[in-house]
Design a protein around this motif. Structure first.
Motif, PDB file in Angstrom:
ATOM      1  N   GLU A  81       1.122  -1.081  -0.106  1.00 17.44           N
ATOM      2  CA  GLU A  81       0.218  -0.452  -0.183  1.00 17.44           C
ATOM      3  C   GLU A  81       0.487   1.198  -0.514  1.00 17.44           C
ATOM      4  O   GLU A  81       0.250   2.326  -0.466  1.00 17.44           O
ATOM      5  CB  GLU A  81      -1.428   0.044   1.099  1.00 17.44           C
ATOM      6  N   ALA A  82       1.598   1.391   1.306  1.00 17.10           N
ATOM      7  CA  ALA A  82       2.569   2.773   0.712  1.00 17.10           C
ATOM      8  C   ALA A  82       3.697   2.437  -0.438  1.00 17.10           C
ATOM      9  O   ALA A  82       3.463   3.744  -0.886  1.00 17.10           O
ATOM     10  CB  ALA A  82       3.983   2.272   2.224  1.00 17.10           C
ATOM     11  N   SER A  83       3.807   1.459  -1.179  1.00 18.62           N
ATOM     12  CA  SER A  83       4.771   1.259  -2.641  1.00 18.62           C
ATOM     13  C   SER A  83       3.292   2.352  -3.449  1.00 18.62           C
ATOM     14  O   SER A  83       3.570   2.835  -4.210  1.00 18.62           O
ATOM     15  CB  SER A  83       5.207   0.442  -3.233  1.00 18.62           C
ATOM     16  N   LEU A  84       2.254   1.625  -3.253  1.00 14.92           N
ATOM     17  CA  LEU A  84       1.583   2.563  -4.500  1.00 14.92           C
ATOM     18  C   LEU A  84       1.137   3.732  -3.994  1.00 14.92           C
ATOM     19  O   LEU A  84       0.727   4.685  -5.111  1.00 14.92           O
ATOM     20  CB  LEU A  84      -0.045   1.850  -4.066  1.00 14.92           C
ATOM     21  N   VAL A  85       1.195   4.379  -2.640  1.00 18.96           N
ATOM     22  CA  VAL A  85       0.583   6.048  -2.482  1.00 18.96           C
ATOM     23  C   VAL A  85       2.469   6.434  -3.106  1.00 18.96           C
ATOM     24  O   VAL A  85       2.083   7.026  -3.403  1.00 18.96           O
ATOM     25  CB  VAL A  85       1.029   5.657  -0.967  1.00 18.96           C
ATOM     26  N   LEU A  86       3.477   5.324  -3.002  1.00 18.27           N
ATOM     27  CA  LEU A  86       4.146   6.222  -3.947  1.00 18.27           C
ATOM     28  C   LEU A  86       4.511   6.407  -4.800  1.00 18.27           C
ATOM     29  O   LEU A  86       4.823   7.937  -5.298  1.00 18.27           O
ATOM     30  CB  LEU A  86       6.059   5.742  -3.097  1.00 18.27           C
ATOM     31  N   ASN A  87       4.350   5.421  -5.912  1.00 21.87           N
ATOM     32  CA  ASN A  87       3.730   5.324  -7.116  1.00 21.87           C
ATOM     33  C   ASN A  87       2.857   6.610  -7.275  1.00 21.87           C
ATOM     34  O   ASN A  87       3.363   7.736  -8.318  1.00 21.87           O
ATOM     35  CB  ASN A  87       3.607   4.424  -7.708  1.00 21.87           C
ATOM     36  N   SER A  88       1.769   6.785  -6.937  1.00 17.66           N
ATOM     37  CA  SER A  88       1.277   8.162  -7.558  1.00 17.66           C
ATOM     38  C   SER A  88       1.194   8.962  -6.971  1.00 17.66           C
ATOM     39  O   SER A  88       1.136  10.612  -7.827  1.00 17.66           O
ATOM     40  CB  SER A  88      -0.647   7.463  -6.949  1.00 17.66           C
ATOM     41  N   ALA A  89       2.364   9.087  -6.155  1.00 17.86           N
ATOM     42  CA  ALA A  89       3.321  10.197  -5.571  1.00 17.86           C
ATOM     43  C   ALA A  89       3.560  10.930  -7.348  1.00 17.86           C
ATOM     44  O   ALA A  89       3.619  12.053  -7.139  1.00 17.86           O
ATOM     45  CB  ALA A  89       3.737  10.694  -4.519  1.00 17.86           C
ATOM     46  N   VAL A  90       4.951   9.973  -7.542  1.00 22.81           N
ATOM     47  CA  VAL A  90       5.839  10.724  -8.362  1.00 22.81           C
ATOM     48  C   VAL A  90       4.718  10.041  -9.903  1.00 22.81           C
ATOM     49  O   VAL A  90       5.724  10.294 -11.325  1.00 22.81           O
ATOM     50  CB  VAL A  90       6.641   9.851  -7.794  1.00 22.81           C
ATOM     51  N   SER A  91       4.250   9.626 -10.535  1.00 24.88           N
ATOM     52  CA  SER A  91       3.006   9.295 -11.658  1.00 24.88           C
ATOM     53  C   SER A  91       2.870  10.630 -12.068  1.00 24.88           C
ATOM     54  O   SER A  91       3.481  10.347 -13.338  1.00 24.88           O
ATOM     55  CB  SER A  91       2.015   8.172 -11.164  1.00 24.88           C
ATOM     56  N   PRO A  92       2.636  11.531 -11.895  1.00 24.57           N
ATOM     57  CA  PRO A  92       2.130  13.032 -12.491  1.00 24.57           C
ATOM     58  C   PRO A  92       3.657  13.237 -12.790  1.00 24.57           C
ATOM     59  O   PRO A  92       3.717  13.439 -14.117  1.00 24.57           O
ATOM     60  CB  PRO A  92       1.290  13.738 -12.061  1.00 24.57           C
ATOM     61  N   ILE A  93       4.663  12.904 -12.316  1.00 29.10           N
ATOM     62  CA  ILE A  93       6.107  13.874 -13.178  1.00 29.10           C
ATOM     63  C   ILE A  93       7.240  12.919 -13.552  1.00 29.10           C
ATOM     64  O   ILE A  93       7.555  13.343 -13.754  1.00 29.10           O
ATOM     65  CB  ILE A  93       6.519  14.594 -11.962  1.00 29.10           C
ATOM     66  N   ARG A  94       6.372  11.896 -13.312  1.00 28.31           N
ATOM     67  CA  ARG A  94       7.295  10.009 -13.862  1.00 28.31           C
ATOM     68  C   ARG A  94       7.094  11.160 -15.827  1.00 28.31           C
ATOM     69  O   ARG A  94       6.905  11.159 -16.390  1.00 28.31           O
ATOM     70  CB  ARG A  94       6.750   9.423 -13.602  1.00 28.31           C
ATOM     71  N   LYS A  95       9.038  11.008 -15.794  1.00 27.43           N
ATOM     72  CA  LYS A  95       9.551  11.141 -17.592  1.00 27.43           C
ATOM     73  C   LYS A  95       9.162  10.022 -17.894  1.00 27.43           C
ATOM     74  O   LYS A  95       8.899   8.309 -17.873  1.00 27.43           O
ATOM     75  CB  LYS A  95      10.923  11.505 -17.428  1.00 27.43           C
ATOM     76  N   PRO A  96       8.648  10.627 -19.253  1.00 28.07           N
ATOM     77  CA  PRO A  96       8.020   9.151 -20.748  1.00 28.07           C
ATOM     78  C   PRO A  96       9.071   8.131 -20.896  1.00 28.07           C
ATOM     79  O   PRO A  96      10.278   8.968 -20.639  1.00 28.07           O
ATOM     80  CB  PRO A  96       7.692   9.779 -21.608  1.00 28.07           C
ATOM     81  N   CYS A  97       9.084   6.637 -21.111  1.00 31.87           N
ATOM     82  CA  CYS A  97      10.291   6.163 -21.499  1.00 31.87           C
ATOM     83  C   CYS A  97      10.428   6.598 -23.010  1.00 31.87           C
ATOM     84  O   CYS A  97       9.847   6.970 -23.756  1.00 31.87           O
ATOM     85  CB  CYS A  97      10.359   5.150 -22.016  1.00 31.87           C
ATOM     86  N   GLY A  98      12.070   6.950 -22.926  1.00 26.18           N
ATOM     87  CA  GLY A  98      13.131   7.085 -24.575  1.00 26.18           C
ATOM     88  C   GLY A  98      13.139   8.368 -23.681  1.00 26.18           C
ATOM     89  O   GLY A  98      13.631   8.464 -24.736  1.00 26.18           O
ATOM     90  N   SER A  99      12.957   9.796 -22.444  1.00 22.44           N
ATOM     91  CA  SER A  99      13.330  11.051 -22.980  1.00 22.44           C
ATOM     92  C   SER A  99      14.247  11.412 -21.813  1.00 22.44           C
ATOM     93  O   SER A  99      14.080  12.069 -21.348  1.00 22.44           O
ATOM     94  CB  SER A  99      12.069  11.694 -22.617  1.00 22.44           C
ATOM     95  N   ALA A 100      15.232  10.160 -21.396  1.00 23.13           N
ATOM     96  CA  ALA A 100      15.838  10.227 -20.440  1.00 23.13           C
ATOM     97  C   ALA A 100      17.335  11.788 -20.565  1.00 23.13           C
ATOM     98  O   ALA A 100      17.634  12.032 -22.069  1.00 23.13           O
ATOM     99  CB  ALA A 100      17.212   9.381 -20.544  1.00 23.13           C
ATOM    100  N   THR A 101      17.388  11.978 -20.600  1.00 22.51           N
ATOM    101  CA  THR A 101      18.766  13.358 -20.783  1.00 22.51           C
ATOM    102  C   THR A 101      19.487  12.730 -19.908  1.00 22.51           C
ATOM    103  O   THR A 101      19.917  12.128 -18.581  1.00 22.51           O
ATOM    104  CB  THR A 101      18.372  14.354 -20.260  1.00 22.51           C
ATOM    105  N   VAL A 102      20.891  13.239 -20.856  1.00 21.24           N
ATOM    106  CA  VAL A 102      22.083  13.047 -20.829  1.00 21.24           C
ATOM    107  C   VAL A 102      22.958  13.805 -20.167  1.00 21.24           C
ATOM    108  O   VAL A 102      22.910  14.584 -20.676  1.00 21.24           O
ATOM    109  CB  VAL A 102      23.101  12.218 -21.927  1.00 21.24           C
TER     110      VAL A 102
END
Length: 102
Positions: A81-102
Motif C-alpha cells: 500500500e505504501a508503494s502504491l502511494v509513492l507511485n501515485s505521488a511520482v506518476s504525474p511527474i514521471r518522465k516518459p520512457c525514452g526521454s532520458a536526458t544525458v
C-alpha cells in the motif's frame, strides 16, 4: 594602523561591499519534481528491505505460529500500500520512457 592604510581601506570599502554578494555560495533550490523523485527513492529503499525481511520471516516461521505469519503478511500488505502511494505521488511527474536526458 597607519593613516595611509586607513585611507586605502576607506577607499576600497565600497568595492569590497559590492563584491560580497559575489562571494556568497549560490544555492539553487531543487525543482519540486526532482525533490519528490528523490524523496520517493529514499522512502522506497527501506520499504523494500522491510518487505524482504517480512517475506523471509514468513517463509521461515513454523506453521504453528499462525499469528506471527499473519503479522508478516499484514506487513507485506502495508508495504504494498505504501508503494502504491509513492507511485501515485511520482506518476504525474514521471518522465516518459525514452526521454532520458544525458
Amino acid at each position: 594602523m597607519s593613516a595611509a592604510a586607513q585611507a586605502v581601506l576607506v577607499e576600497a570599502l565600497p568595492r569590497i561591499v559590492e563584491a560580497l554578494p559575489l562571494l556568497e555560495p549560490q544555492v539553487t533550490p531543487l525543482p519540486a519534481e526532482e525533490t519528490v523523485r528523490d524523496l520517493v527513492h529514499e522512502l522506497r529503499q527501506p520499504l523494500s528491505s522491510i518487505e524482504a525481511i517480512a517475506y523471509y520471516l514468513e517463509m521461515t516461521l513454523p506453521a504453528e505460529q499462525f499469528l506471527a505469519r499473519q503479522y508478516m503478511r499484514r506487513i507485506q500488505m502495508l508495504v504494498d500500500e505504501a508503494s502504491l502511494v509513492l507511485n501515485s505521488a511520482v506518476s504525474p511527474i514521471r518522465k516518459p520512457c525514452g526521454s532520458a536526458t544525458v
